[in-house]
Design a protein around this motif. Structure first.
Motif, PDB file in Angstrom:
ATOM      1  N   SER A 267      92.780  63.364  37.841  1.00  0.00           N
ATOM      2  CA  SER A 267      93.530  63.124  37.722  1.00  0.00           C
ATOM      3  C   SER A 267      93.918  61.107  36.906  1.00  0.00           C
ATOM      4  CB  SER A 267      94.671  63.036  38.691  1.00  0.00           C
ATOM      5  OG  SER A 267      95.949  62.210  38.507  1.00  0.00           O
ATOM      6  N   ARG A 268      92.936  60.686  37.753  1.00  0.00           N
ATOM      7  CA  ARG A 268      92.364  59.781  37.321  1.00  0.00           C
ATOM      8  C   ARG A 268      91.676  59.247  35.832  1.00  0.00           C
ATOM      9  NH1 ARG A 268      91.892  58.421  43.254  1.00  0.00           N
ATOM     10  NH2 ARG A 268      90.026  58.299  42.893  1.00  0.00           N
ATOM     11  N   CYS A 269      90.930  60.347  35.777  1.00  0.00           N
ATOM     12  CA  CYS A 269      90.056  59.898  34.907  1.00  0.00           C
ATOM     13  C   CYS A 269      90.863  61.205  33.455  1.00  0.00           C
ATOM     14  CB  CYS A 269      88.981  61.132  35.445  1.00  0.00           C
ATOM     15  SG  CYS A 269      87.348  60.892  33.869  1.00  0.00           S
ATOM     16  N   ALA A 270      91.571  61.637  33.807  1.00  0.00           N
ATOM     17  CA  ALA A 270      91.781  62.608  32.173  1.00  0.00           C
ATOM     18  C   ALA A 270      92.973  62.730  32.244  1.00  0.00           C
ATOM     19  CB  ALA A 270      91.375  64.253  32.137  1.00  0.00           C
ATOM     20  N   GLY A 271      94.020  61.832  32.926  1.00  0.00           N
ATOM     21  CA  GLY A 271      95.368  61.850  32.593  1.00  0.00           C
ATOM     22  C   GLY A 271      96.304  61.315  31.959  1.00  0.00           C
ATOM     23  N   GLY A 272      95.262  60.085  31.249  1.00  0.00           N
ATOM     24  CA  GLY A 272      96.159  60.058  29.752  1.00  0.00           C
ATOM     25  C   GLY A 272      95.550  60.980  28.826  1.00  0.00           C
ATOM     26  N   LEU A 273      94.413  61.363  28.824  1.00  0.00           N
ATOM     27  CA  LEU A 273      94.450  62.172  27.359  1.00  0.00           C
ATOM     28  C   LEU A 273      94.828  64.114  27.869  1.00  0.00           C
ATOM     29  CD1 LEU A 273      90.212  61.918  28.479  1.00  0.00           C
ATOM     30  CD2 LEU A 273      91.815  61.309  26.010  1.00  0.00           C
ATOM     31  N   PHE A 274      94.835  64.273  28.874  1.00  0.00           N
ATOM     32  CA  PHE A 274      96.022  65.715  29.105  1.00  0.00           C
ATOM     33  C   PHE A 274      97.295  65.446  29.067  1.00  0.00           C
ATOM     34  CE2 PHE A 274      92.907  67.074  33.003  1.00  0.00           C
ATOM     35  CZ  PHE A 274      92.156  67.056  32.111  1.00  0.00           C
ATOM     36  N   ALA A 275      98.051  64.357  28.699  1.00  0.00           N
ATOM     37  CA  ALA A 275      99.453  63.877  28.869  1.00  0.00           C
ATOM     38  C   ALA A 275      99.297  63.954  27.345  1.00  0.00           C
ATOM     39  CB  ALA A 275      99.501  61.959  29.854  1.00  0.00           C
ATOM     40  N   LYS A 276      97.943  62.788  26.378  1.00  0.00           N
ATOM     41  CA  LYS A 276      98.391  62.886  25.083  1.00  0.00           C
ATOM     42  C   LYS A 276      98.433  64.834  24.856  1.00  0.00           C
ATOM     43  CE  LYS A 276      96.331  61.804  21.228  1.00  0.00           C
ATOM     44  NZ  LYS A 276      95.444  63.264  20.732  1.00  0.00           N
ATOM     45  N   ASP A 277      97.511  65.654  25.383  1.00  0.00           N
ATOM     46  CA  ASP A 277      97.394  67.005  25.159  1.00  0.00           C
ATOM     47  C   ASP A 277      98.658  67.542  24.887  1.00  0.00           C
ATOM     48  OD1 ASP A 277      96.054  69.198  24.005  1.00  0.00           O
ATOM     49  OD2 ASP A 277      96.937  70.301  25.735  1.00  0.00           O
ATOM     50  N   LYS A 278      99.824  66.998  26.125  1.00  0.00           N
ATOM     51  CA  LYS A 278     100.660  67.996  26.028  1.00  0.00           C
ATOM     52  C   LYS A 278     102.253  67.566  25.323  1.00  0.00           C
ATOM     53  CE  LYS A 278     104.620  67.836  29.970  1.00  0.00           C
ATOM     54  NZ  LYS A 278     105.311  66.660  31.450  1.00  0.00           N
ATOM     55  N   LEU A 281     101.320  70.132  22.016  1.00  0.00           N
ATOM     56  CA  LEU A 281     101.489  70.999  22.515  1.00  0.00           C
ATOM     57  C   LEU A 281     103.428  71.322  22.176  1.00  0.00           C
ATOM     58  CD1 LEU A 281      99.644  71.914  26.282  1.00  0.00           C
ATOM     59  CD2 LEU A 281      99.541  72.949  23.446  1.00  0.00           C
ATOM     60  N   ARG A 282     103.740  70.383  22.278  1.00  0.00           N
ATOM     61  CA  ARG A 282     105.165  69.763  22.556  1.00  0.00           C
ATOM     62  C   ARG A 282     105.487  70.110  21.270  1.00  0.00           C
ATOM     63  NH1 ARG A 282     107.527  66.816  27.865  1.00  0.00           N
ATOM     64  NH2 ARG A 282     107.803  68.265  29.157  1.00  0.00           N
ATOM     65  N   ASP A 283     105.254  68.744  20.358  1.00  0.00           N
ATOM     66  CA  ASP A 283     105.786  68.018  18.482  1.00  0.00           C
ATOM     67  C   ASP A 283     104.909  69.396  17.656  1.00  0.00           C
ATOM     68  OD1 ASP A 283     106.215  66.227  20.113  1.00  0.00           O
ATOM     69  OD2 ASP A 283     105.104  64.773  19.743  1.00  0.00           O
ATOM     70  N   ILE A 284     103.505  70.155  18.398  1.00  0.00           N
ATOM     71  CA  ILE A 284     103.114  70.616  16.912  1.00  0.00           C
ATOM     72  C   ILE A 284     103.841  71.639  17.080  1.00  0.00           C
ATOM     73  CG2 ILE A 284     101.008  70.956  16.162  1.00  0.00           C
ATOM     74  CD1 ILE A 284      99.666  68.740  17.008  1.00  0.00           C
ATOM     75  N   TYR A 285     103.157  73.016  18.467  1.00  0.00           N
ATOM     76  CA  TYR A 285     103.518  73.757  18.529  1.00  0.00           C
ATOM     77  C   TYR A 285     104.963  74.304  19.479  1.00  0.00           C
ATOM     78  CZ  TYR A 285      98.508  73.817  17.270  1.00  0.00           C
ATOM     79  OH  TYR A 285      97.425  73.792  16.695  1.00  0.00           O
ATOM     80  N   GLY A 286     106.113  73.449  19.572  1.00  0.00           N
ATOM     81  CA  GLY A 286     107.003  73.772  19.831  1.00  0.00           C
ATOM     82  C   GLY A 286     107.468  74.389  21.744  1.00  0.00           C
ATOM     83  N   LEU A 287     106.316  74.317  21.898  1.00  0.00           N
ATOM     84  CA  LEU A 287     105.680  75.011  23.145  1.00  0.00           C
ATOM     85  C   LEU A 287     106.802  73.965  24.334  1.00  0.00           C
ATOM     86  CD1 LEU A 287     102.336  75.849  23.598  1.00  0.00           C
ATOM     87  CD2 LEU A 287     103.948  77.177  23.001  1.00  0.00           C
ATOM     88  N   ASN A 288     107.633  74.876  25.470  1.00  0.00           N
ATOM     89  CA  ASN A 288     107.982  74.275  26.795  1.00  0.00           C
ATOM     90  C   ASN A 288     107.336  74.265  27.613  1.00  0.00           C
ATOM     91  OD1 ASN A 288     110.277  73.161  28.082  1.00  0.00           O
ATOM     92  ND2 ASN A 288     110.989  75.141  28.580  1.00  0.00           N
ATOM     93  N   VAL A 289     106.361  73.475  27.737  1.00  0.00           N
ATOM     94  CA  VAL A 289     105.252  72.798  28.773  1.00  0.00           C
ATOM     95  C   VAL A 289     105.983  72.798  30.542  1.00  0.00           C
ATOM     96  CG1 VAL A 289     103.207  71.707  29.390  1.00  0.00           C
ATOM     97  CG2 VAL A 289     103.338  71.947  27.267  1.00  0.00           C
ATOM     98  N   PRO A 290     105.739  73.567  31.039  1.00  0.00           N
ATOM     99  CA  PRO A 290     106.461  73.643  32.723  1.00  0.00           C
ATOM    100  C   PRO A 290     105.932  72.521  33.219  1.00  0.00           C
ATOM    101  CG  PRO A 290     104.588  75.622  32.531  1.00  0.00           C
ATOM    102  CD  PRO A 290     104.518  74.952  30.725  1.00  0.00           C
ATOM    103  N   TRP A 291     105.127  71.771  33.059  1.00  0.00           N
ATOM    104  CA  TRP A 291     104.575  71.025  33.881  1.00  0.00           C
ATOM    105  C   TRP A 291     104.672  69.339  33.329  1.00  0.00           C
ATOM    106  CZ3 TRP A 291     100.040  74.497  31.741  1.00  0.00           C
ATOM    107  CH2 TRP A 291     100.003  73.800  30.239  1.00  0.00           C
TER     108      TRP A 291
END
Length: 291
Positions: A267-278, A281-291
């Motif tokens: 989480s410390r290492c990749a949290g920022g990368l995962f947040a950007k990807d999330k 997922l919402r903006d580009i693909y309109g996915l209702n990401v559950p996390w």
């Protein structure tokens, strides 16, 4: 004097070639569960194969399109991974590595451009922690060495020292190497605890080739909470009548044997990368990401 044995051998080869080509032309519709790794693909495979019109391969993960050496053997060998299938059936290959490995999407598209693609996504920190737990257990098991024999060269280069006991399977061995790759200081497919959980570019590869109507993106949380609803959604996507008596038992629940501190490290290492990807997922693909 004619060599009848040689003539018979040549005839057998020709007949075999004709049979191969015919088999390829008569392949059923293909459905691929391409990933993600550690997101519930084993359970989903078991749910879908209850349908009489879904034909499973000889193994859940056929592992053809992401391994260079195996792919080089040709599509006819891949065809032999499935039993003979009647018309109207759907052949199912559930190999989570296809989603991550960049060559797989194009290879699958070359094989069957009309294939249906299913993706199952999991919260990325939990996914990475689960994968690390799996790899640490695999490093002590002899069958993993056998798997590595047909793997791509840089996959062997990373994992073989673990299998041989030269390096302890610690979380920093994984994360330090992967961050060097992400930062452009090194190259390689593995390790990919982080990159397998950066989903937007993986989704983009498949949608660009197959089109959005042939790619279905789902979430492992939803599969756990409402499996009947999700499986019915998939059957509708494939074009099959839903099952009324399907069973949805838990599958492939692996015991955790690694220290939970590894999850905090991820989480410390990749949290920022995962947040950007999330957000993508919402903006580009309109996915209702559950996390």
């Amino acid at each position: 004097k004619p060599d009848f044995a040689e003539a018979q051998s040549n005839l057998d080869n020709v007949l075999q070639l004709i049979r191969y080509q015919t088999a390829l032309k008569e392949l059923p519709q293909h459905v691929f569960i391409v990933g993600a790794q550690k997101a519930g693909t084993t359970a989903l495979h078991s749910y879908l194969t209850q349908h009489p019109m879904i034909i499973a391969g000889l193994g859940k993960e056929l592992g053809f399109f992401h391994k260079d050496a195996v792919y080089a053997e040709g599509a006819r060998n891949y065809r032999y991974g499935f039993p003979d299938s009647p018309s109207g059936t759907h052949a199912l290959d559930a190999t989570p590595e296809y989603m991550y490995h960049s060559k797989s999407a194009e290879r699958i598209h070359s094989f069957r451009s009309d294939a249906k693609i299913i993706m199952l996504l999991r919260e990325p920190v939990s996914r990475a922690f689960s994968a690390f737990n799996m790899y640490q257990q695999y490093s002590k098991q002899s069958f993993f060495r056998k798997i590595l024999q047909t793997s791509n060269a840089d996959v062997k280069a990373f994992f073989m020292p673990l299998v041989e006991g030269k390096i302890e399977p610690e979380i920093r061995y994984f994360l330090d190497r992967e961050m060097a790759i992400i930062n452009g200081e090194a190259e390689g497919e593995e390790p990919a605890l982080i990159r397998r959980g950066i989903y937007a570019p993986q989704i983009e590869r498949f949608i660009r080739l197959f089109g959005g109507e042939k790619v279905l993106v789902l979430f492992s949380d939803d599969l756990k909470r409402k499996p009947a609803e999700i499986v019915t959604q998939i059957f509708n996507f494939i074009g099959l009548e839903p099952l009324v008596d399907a069973q949805y038992p838990l599958k492939h629940v692996r015991e955790y044997t690694v220290n939970v501190s590894a999850k905090d490290e991820i989480s410390r290492c990749a949290g920022g990368l995962f947040a950007k990807d999330k957000q993508e997922l919402r903006d580009i693909y309109g996915l209702n990401v559950p996390w």
